[in-house]
Enzyme design. Structure first.
Site, PDB file in Angstrom:
ATOM      1  N   HIS A  13       0.794  -1.227   0.000  1.00  0.00           N
ATOM      2  CA  HIS A  13       0.000   0.000   0.000  1.00  0.00           C
ATOM      3  C   HIS A  13       0.829   1.280   0.000  1.00  0.00           C
ATOM      4  O   HIS A  13       0.277   2.372  -0.070  1.00  0.00           O
ATOM      5  CB  HIS A  13      -0.952   0.024   1.200  1.00  0.00           C
ATOM      6  CG  HIS A  13      -0.255   0.350   2.488  1.00  0.00           C
ATOM      7  ND1 HIS A  13       0.492  -0.550   3.165  1.00  0.00           N
ATOM      8  CD2 HIS A  13      -0.172   1.512   3.181  1.00  0.00           C
ATOM      9  CE1 HIS A  13       1.005   0.012   4.241  1.00  0.00           C
ATOM     10  NE2 HIS A  13       0.624   1.282   4.281  1.00  0.00           N
TER      11      HIS A  13
HETATM   12  C1  UD1 Z   1      -2.164   5.745   5.695  1.00  0.00           C
HETATM   13  C2  UD1 Z   1      -0.824   6.227   6.254  1.00  0.00           C
HETATM   14  C3  UD1 Z   1       0.213   5.147   6.133  1.00  0.00           C
HETATM   15  C4  UD1 Z   1      -0.265   3.846   6.749  1.00  0.00           C
HETATM   16  C5  UD1 Z   1      -1.599   3.474   6.120  1.00  0.00           C
HETATM   17  C6  UD1 Z   1      -2.161   2.184   6.663  1.00  0.00           C
HETATM   18  C7  UD1 Z   1      -0.453   8.639   5.954  1.00  0.00           C
HETATM   19  C8  UD1 Z   1       0.314   9.650   5.234  1.00  0.00           C
HETATM   20  N1  UD1 Z   1      -0.343   7.373   5.519  1.00  0.00           N
HETATM   21  O1  UD1 Z   1      -1.977   5.521   4.311  1.00  0.00           O
HETATM   22  O2  UD1 Z   1       1.394   5.545   6.795  1.00  0.00           O
HETATM   23  O3  UD1 Z   1       0.686   2.846   6.542  1.00  0.00           O
HETATM   24  O4  UD1 Z   1      -2.518   4.546   6.346  1.00  0.00           O
HETATM   25  O5  UD1 Z   1      -3.335   1.843   5.986  1.00  0.00           O
HETATM   26  O6  UD1 Z   1      -1.132   8.948   6.915  1.00  0.00           O
HETATM   27  N2  UD1 Z   1      -9.478   4.852   1.840  1.00  0.00           N
HETATM   28  C9  UD1 Z   1     -10.659   4.169   1.861  1.00  0.00           C
HETATM   29  N3  UD1 Z   1     -11.200   3.859   3.081  1.00  0.00           N
HETATM   30  C10 UD1 Z   1     -10.595   4.175   4.241  1.00  0.00           C
HETATM   31  C11 UD1 Z   1      -9.404   4.898   4.215  1.00  0.00           C
HETATM   32  C12 UD1 Z   1      -8.842   5.221   3.020  1.00  0.00           C
HETATM   33  O7  UD1 Z   1     -11.220   3.853   0.829  1.00  0.00           O
HETATM   34  O8  UD1 Z   1     -11.153   3.864   5.314  1.00  0.00           O
HETATM   35  C13 UD1 Z   1      -8.859   5.174   0.534  1.00  0.00           C
HETATM   36  C14 UD1 Z   1      -9.177   6.567   0.075  1.00  0.00           C
HETATM   37  O9  UD1 Z   1      -9.408   6.532  -1.280  1.00  0.00           O
HETATM   38  C15 UD1 Z   1      -7.894   7.336   0.350  1.00  0.00           C
HETATM   39  C16 UD1 Z   1      -6.829   6.254   0.218  1.00  0.00           C
HETATM   40  O10 UD1 Z   1      -7.454   5.051   0.650  1.00  0.00           O
HETATM   41  O11 UD1 Z   1      -7.735   8.379  -0.521  1.00  0.00           O
HETATM   42  C17 UD1 Z   1      -5.624   6.519   1.062  1.00  0.00           C
HETATM   43  O12 UD1 Z   1      -5.965   6.743   2.425  1.00  0.00           O
HETATM   44  P1  UD1 Z   1      -5.029   7.667   3.339  1.00  0.00           P
HETATM   45  O13 UD1 Z   1      -5.516   7.667   4.733  1.00  0.00           O
HETATM   46  O14 UD1 Z   1      -4.834   8.979   2.672  1.00  0.00           O
HETATM   47  O15 UD1 Z   1      -3.625   6.962   3.271  1.00  0.00           O
HETATM   48  P2  UD1 Z   1      -3.217   5.413   3.327  1.00  0.00           P
HETATM   49  O16 UD1 Z   1      -2.686   5.027   2.009  1.00  0.00           O
HETATM   50  O17 UD1 Z   1      -4.281   4.581   3.937  1.00  0.00           O
END
Ligand code: UD1
Length: 362
Positions: free
Chosen positions: A210
């Protein structure tokens, strides 16, 4: 005497298991009044709520519901929502966890109001400033008052950056404390999982991806998947897909790699325990496999958790397809030579140490 108000602030999947033992220990202490704040950075059922269920944690006392957005907007929204909450509640200390956007957003909001900050999992460094987490870690540590560290490399990093030794406490790994507490339940889940996925103990590999550097660029992701695919023809590879990665996988040929939904914590731990090996770009999984003594091929060029490589079961494989393929073959054939020692303080008493140091710091 009025109890000291403490906020434990979490927002993303890997935060919740780090928070749990700290909550249990601190909230049982008569001098402390402790609340859990969930920023809502992660919000899907299986990225958030399921962890509270599997860990028997109380619902957060405050839920900010910020959701996904660009880094700047997500961070800003967390800060604005927290600022408002701090107004009414006036905590004296906040605890922040790990390296996600919620971590830095909470720390920055707190420091501007003169609220003190304890950082759990402080001091880890990948020395790669293209990683959003590295920026979050460095900035959070810079403004924290209490640095609670999981491994010796973190102490060196913090000292080199000029932090006072008095603020640095080697307490161990709260995520491992939580892991230890759920191992019997996780082990019990394996019978069901065997049936669900049609697998046998040690006869499969587990994969997670991820990191933005691996999944945001479709070509890069395709080359990693391309290296794994041929092995998955004859050796089962189970791949719980993070929502970020799912969007990039659309239309890609993933062969016989078994794509599944993000998993609940107990099931994921159970699959780690019984796998022949794990492949990942996650930070926490490098640590969990080290504790579980399961070989881990880390598909990254660096790690902020060097102890897992030095004494644990982690191998920094990188993302070059030939290397991934070579190491997978060795792992499938049981030819990896690993030391498999458990780092100091990765035990059931991490939160006791945190409480002790926290009371001293008050
Ligand atoms: C975040 C953390 C990362 C951690 C990871 C674990 C930051 C910068 N990154 O990354 O360090 O390893 O979490 O998962 O904080 N989304 C969903 N549902 C959710 C959450 C996210 O669909 O419940 C999708 C959304 O499209 C979003 C994307 O995942 O844009 C990324 O989510 P985000 O929280 O921005 O970062 P992660 O890649 O999850």
């Amino acid at each position: 005497m009025k109890p000291i108000r403490v906020f434990l602030i979490a927002g993303a999947r890997p935060n919740f298991m780090k928070l749990k033992p700290v909550y249990e220990k601190l909230s049982a202490h008569p001098r402390l009044h402790v609340s859990i704040i969930h920023t809502g950075q992660h919000y899907d059922y299986n990225m958030s709520r399921v962890f509270f269920e599997d860990l028997n944690m109380p619902q957060p006392h405050h839920y900010l519901g910020v959701g996904s957005d660009t880094h700047a907007r997500q961070t800003a929204r967390i800060m604005m929502a927290l600022d408002e909450l701090f107004d009414g509640e006036n905590p004296e200390w906040v605890f922040v966890f790990g390296d996600v956007n919620s971590t830095i957003a909470a720390a920055l909001t707190a420091i501007k109001r003169g609220i003190k900050i304890a950082h759990v999992e402080s001091g880890l460094r990948s020395f790669d400033m293209t990683m959003p987490e590295e920026i979050n870690r460095i900035l959070t540590d810079r403004i924290s008052h209490l640095h609670l560290v999981t491994e010796p490399s973190a102490i060196e990093n913090l000292l080199r950056e000029g932090h006072s030794p008095d603020t640095i406490k080697w307490v161990g790994n709260t995520m491992i404390e939580t892991l230890i507490s759920i191992l019997p339940d996780a082990a019990n889940r394996f019978e069901d999982l065997k049936k669900k996925f049609g697998i046998r103990e040690k006869e499969y590999a587990l994969l997670t991806l991820h990191r933005p550097s691996n999944v945001d660029d479709r070509k890069k992701l395709e080359s990693i998947i391309g290296a794994i695919k041929p092995h998955a023809e004859h050796f089962p590879v189970i791949f719980p897909v993070h929502p970020r990665t799912l969007r990039k996988l659309e239309g890609m040929d993933t062969g016989r790699i078994r794509l599944v939904e993000p998993m609940r914590y107990l099931d994921f731990v159970s699959l780690q325990m019984h796998a022949r090996f794990v492949m990942t770009d996650s930070g926490g999984i490098q640590e969990e496999t080290t504790y579980l003594r399961i070989p881990c091929l880390t598909l990254r060029e660096n790690t902020e958790r060097p102890i897992t490589v030095e004494i644990g079961t982690n191998i920094l494989v990188g993302t070059e397809p030939e290397r991934i393929s070579r190491y997978m073959e060795r792992a499938i054939n049981g030819q990896l030579k690993l030391r498999a020692r458990i780092p100091r303080f990765w035990d059931e008493r991490v939160s006791d140490r945190i409480l002790e140091h926290f009371l001293e710091a008050l």
